[in-house]
Design an enzyme around this catalytic site. Structure first.
Site, mmCIF file in Angstrom:
data_model
loop_
_atom_site.group_PDB
_atom_site.id
_atom_site.type_symbol
_atom_site.label_atom_id
_atom_site.label_comp_id
_atom_site.label_asym_id
_atom_site.label_seq_id
_atom_site.Cartn_x
_atom_site.Cartn_y
_atom_site.Cartn_z
ATOM 1 N N HIS A 72 150.034 50.579 119.561
ATOM 2 C CA HIS A 72 150.004 51.092 118.068
ATOM 3 C C HIS A 72 151.556 51.126 118.401
ATOM 4 O O HIS A 72 152.558 51.608 119.119
ATOM 5 C CB HIS A 72 150.142 52.787 117.758
ATOM 6 C CG HIS A 72 148.501 53.137 118.087
ATOM 7 N ND1 HIS A 72 147.587 54.189 117.982
ATOM 8 C CD2 HIS A 72 147.586 52.099 117.655
ATOM 9 C CE1 HIS A 72 146.157 53.942 117.635
ATOM 10 N NE2 HIS A 72 145.896 52.289 118.524
ATOM 11 N N TYR A 196 149.131 63.728 114.123
ATOM 12 C CA TYR A 196 148.850 65.129 114.560
ATOM 13 C C TYR A 196 149.361 65.790 112.562
ATOM 14 O O TYR A 196 150.316 65.825 112.064
ATOM 15 C CB TYR A 196 150.265 64.912 115.194
ATOM 16 C CG TYR A 196 150.413 64.342 116.480
ATOM 17 C CD1 TYR A 196 150.427 63.114 116.653
ATOM 18 C CD2 TYR A 196 149.591 64.569 117.913
ATOM 19 C CE1 TYR A 196 150.248 62.583 117.951
ATOM 20 C CE2 TYR A 196 150.509 64.747 119.156
ATOM 21 C CZ TYR A 196 150.325 62.941 119.405
ATOM 22 O OH TYR A 196 150.172 63.300 120.692
ATOM 23 N N PRO A 289 149.227 69.025 126.049
ATOM 24 C CA PRO A 289 149.287 68.018 125.544
ATOM 25 C C PRO A 289 149.643 67.093 124.426
ATOM 26 O O PRO A 289 149.666 65.838 124.493
ATOM 27 C CB PRO A 289 147.256 67.746 125.911
ATOM 28 C CG PRO A 289 146.682 68.764 125.251
ATOM 29 C CD PRO A 289 147.883 69.838 126.298
ATOM 30 N N LYS A 293 151.863 63.036 127.486
ATOM 31 C CA LYS A 293 152.869 62.728 128.617
ATOM 32 C C LYS A 293 152.734 63.590 130.278
ATOM 33 O O LYS A 293 153.001 61.854 131.082
ATOM 34 C CB LYS A 293 154.276 63.508 128.837
ATOM 35 C CG LYS A 293 155.294 63.376 127.860
ATOM 36 C CD LYS A 293 156.556 62.239 127.211
ATOM 37 C CE LYS A 293 155.874 61.776 125.877
ATOM 38 N NZ LYS A 293 156.783 60.627 126.128
ATOM 39 N N TYR A 381 158.469 60.314 122.292
ATOM 40 C CA TYR A 381 157.359 60.357 122.573
ATOM 41 C C TYR A 381 156.961 58.528 123.001
ATOM 42 O O TYR A 381 155.436 59.193 123.640
ATOM 43 C CB TYR A 381 156.191 60.172 121.388
ATOM 44 C CG TYR A 381 154.667 60.469 121.051
ATOM 45 C CD1 TYR A 381 153.996 60.932 120.520
ATOM 46 C CD2 TYR A 381 153.676 58.887 121.038
ATOM 47 C CE1 TYR A 381 152.884 61.360 120.639
ATOM 48 C CE2 TYR A 381 152.595 58.947 121.148
ATOM 49 C CZ TYR A 381 151.823 60.111 121.389
ATOM 50 O OH TYR A 381 151.174 60.384 121.305
#
Ligand code: FAD
Ligand code: DHB
Length: 389
Positions: A72, A196, A289, A293, A381
């Site tokens: 992605h 998200y 979460p 990570k 990220y």
């Protein structure tokens, strides 16, 4: 039983450590409390940073990951009923790979067993002794393992950390007033990328495992039991939180094949070494979460530990082992901050008032509207910053 490195825990940290050590010609035995089927089917993390993928590939366990992992180039942040893409590839030239943790675990178990490695399943460690001397031992249900070094890779609830004398560890901890309900559903993902979502009713996350399997999460009360969430309630709540204002998106549903609730905490112990005991992964640190990570940190710890142990076993050089904690912690604290930041930005806290909600929305508008702010997210990220200690 005797070996060079006694490893407690067959999660990603313990298995990868055993695999990397074997690459250096160092022997290890992995002791795991649960059975093989259980650890291979425990649904947990799904997002691999590029350095994690690179390491798995370079160490010879990337074949299925390369075939089945989904690369992605960005994620969507959804709030106020609208989606906003953060383009990692454009902002920092980085990507993530979606591939289930249990698939990494299956690949590592297969590689260890094919190479003649020893993994003792249903062998729960009960005590670690002698870590201040040169011949530590691990007591487990079924026997005793004598070794030169013990690696505590037994997760947050393990026993290895308890072997360190009281007072030798500093603990940094924060609990969050919510949990995540995670489901796996037999339905094609409703979006190409992860979503998200911040909503007045709480956080929601759309992820995936394959073109046929969707992984979804909902912020829930930390005291909720799974029974409080029958399938219909889950789909209704996900539909409400993830809805877009223009109605131009729908969430597909299907049979739920896995359901679980995970509490959220931030936790770090320092140092990660005491004498001949080395802690790695969730045994030493936990992140909420939201930043994806945890597994990546576990992988980074054992990458550093395997190299340090190889120097010590082969050349007698203890320098890298002495530097183990410091080498890990820079990245651990970068991830701690990022995970706390993502969690605070996207979840509803019980004490939040209308002012706080406006602040959250203003922050989300900034992160998605400013190239500079979006670049911060796109560095953290996918693991561009803090990657090397
Ligand atoms: P674990 O995977 O916990 O492995 C520890 C092992 O030790 C277990 O197999 C356990 O059975 C065994 N054990 C425990 N006690 C003993 C004992 N006494 N004797 C022998 N064996 C013992 N991370 C990410 O990077 N990306 C994500 O997207 C992500 N999403 C997540 C979503 C959820 C819902 C959860 C719960 C976690 C998520 N994480 C994510 C975190 C990630 O799953 C963990 O950080 C990772 O599992 C840590 O690996 P580990 O090997 O250190 O510990
Ligand atoms: C997944 C888990 C996470 O914690 C996250 O931040 C993103 C995705 C997952 O399980 O797919």
């Amino acid at each position: 039983m005797r070996t060079q490195v006694g490893i407690i825990g067959a999660g990603p940290a313990g298995l990868l450590l055993s695999h990397l050590l074997a690459g250096h010609g160092i022997e290890s035995v992995v002791l795991e409390a649960r059975d093989r089927d259980y650890v291979e089917h425990r649904v947990r993390a799904g997002v691999l940073e590029q350095p994690t993928v690179d390491l798995l590939r370079a160490s010879g366990v990337g074949e299925r990951l390369d075939r089945q992992g989904m690369v992605h180039e960005g994620i969507e942040l959804r709030f106020d009923g609208a989606g906003h893409r953060i383009d990692f590839a454009a902002l920092t030239g980085s990507t993530i790979t979606v591939y289930g943790q249990q698939e990494v675990v299956k690949d590592l178990i297969a590689a260890r067993l094919a190479a003649g490695g020893t993994i003792r399943f249903e062998a729960k460690a009960t005590a670690v002794d002698g870590i201040d001397g040169t011949r530590p031992t691990i007591q487990f249900e079924g026997g005793e393992l004598a070794c030169d070094v013990v690696a505590g890779c037994d997760g947050f609830w393990g026993i290895a950390r308890d072997a360190v004398p009281a007072g030798a560890l500093s603990v940094y901890e924060r609990q969050y007033p919510f949990a995540w309900l995670g489901i796996l559903a037999e339905v094609p993902p409703s979006s190409k990328e992860l979503i998200y979502c911040s909503h007045e009713r709480g956080f929601a996350l759309h992820s995936m495992r394959s073109p046929q399997l969707t992984r979804l999460y909902l912020q829930v009360d930390p005291d909720d039991a799974v029974d409080a969430w029958p399938d219909e309630r889950i789909w209704t709540e996900l539909g409400t939180r993830l809805a877009v204002r223009d109605g131009d998106w729908t969430l597909g549903d299907g049979p739920i094949v896995d359901k679980g609730i995970t509490p959220m905490r931030s936790f770090v112990v320092e140092p990660m070494r005491h004498g001949r005991l080395f802690l790695a992964g969730d045994a030493a640190h936990i992140v909420p979460p939201t930043g994806a990570k945890g597994m990546n940190l576990a992988v980074n710890d054992v990458r550093i530990l395997a190299e340090a142990l190889a120097k010590w076993f082969k050349e007698g050089d203890e320098g890298p082992l002495d530097a183990y904690t410091a080498a890990c912690l820079g990245r651990v604290w970068r991830a701690q901050h990022f995970s706390w930041w993502m969690t605070s930005m996207l979840h509803r806290f019980p004490e939040d008032d209308a002012f706080q909600r406006r602040l959250q929305l203003a922050q989300l508008a900034w992160v998605t509207g400013s190239r500079a702010a979006a670049t911060g997210l796109a560095e953290n990220y996918p693991g561009v910053v803090g990657t090397r200690g």
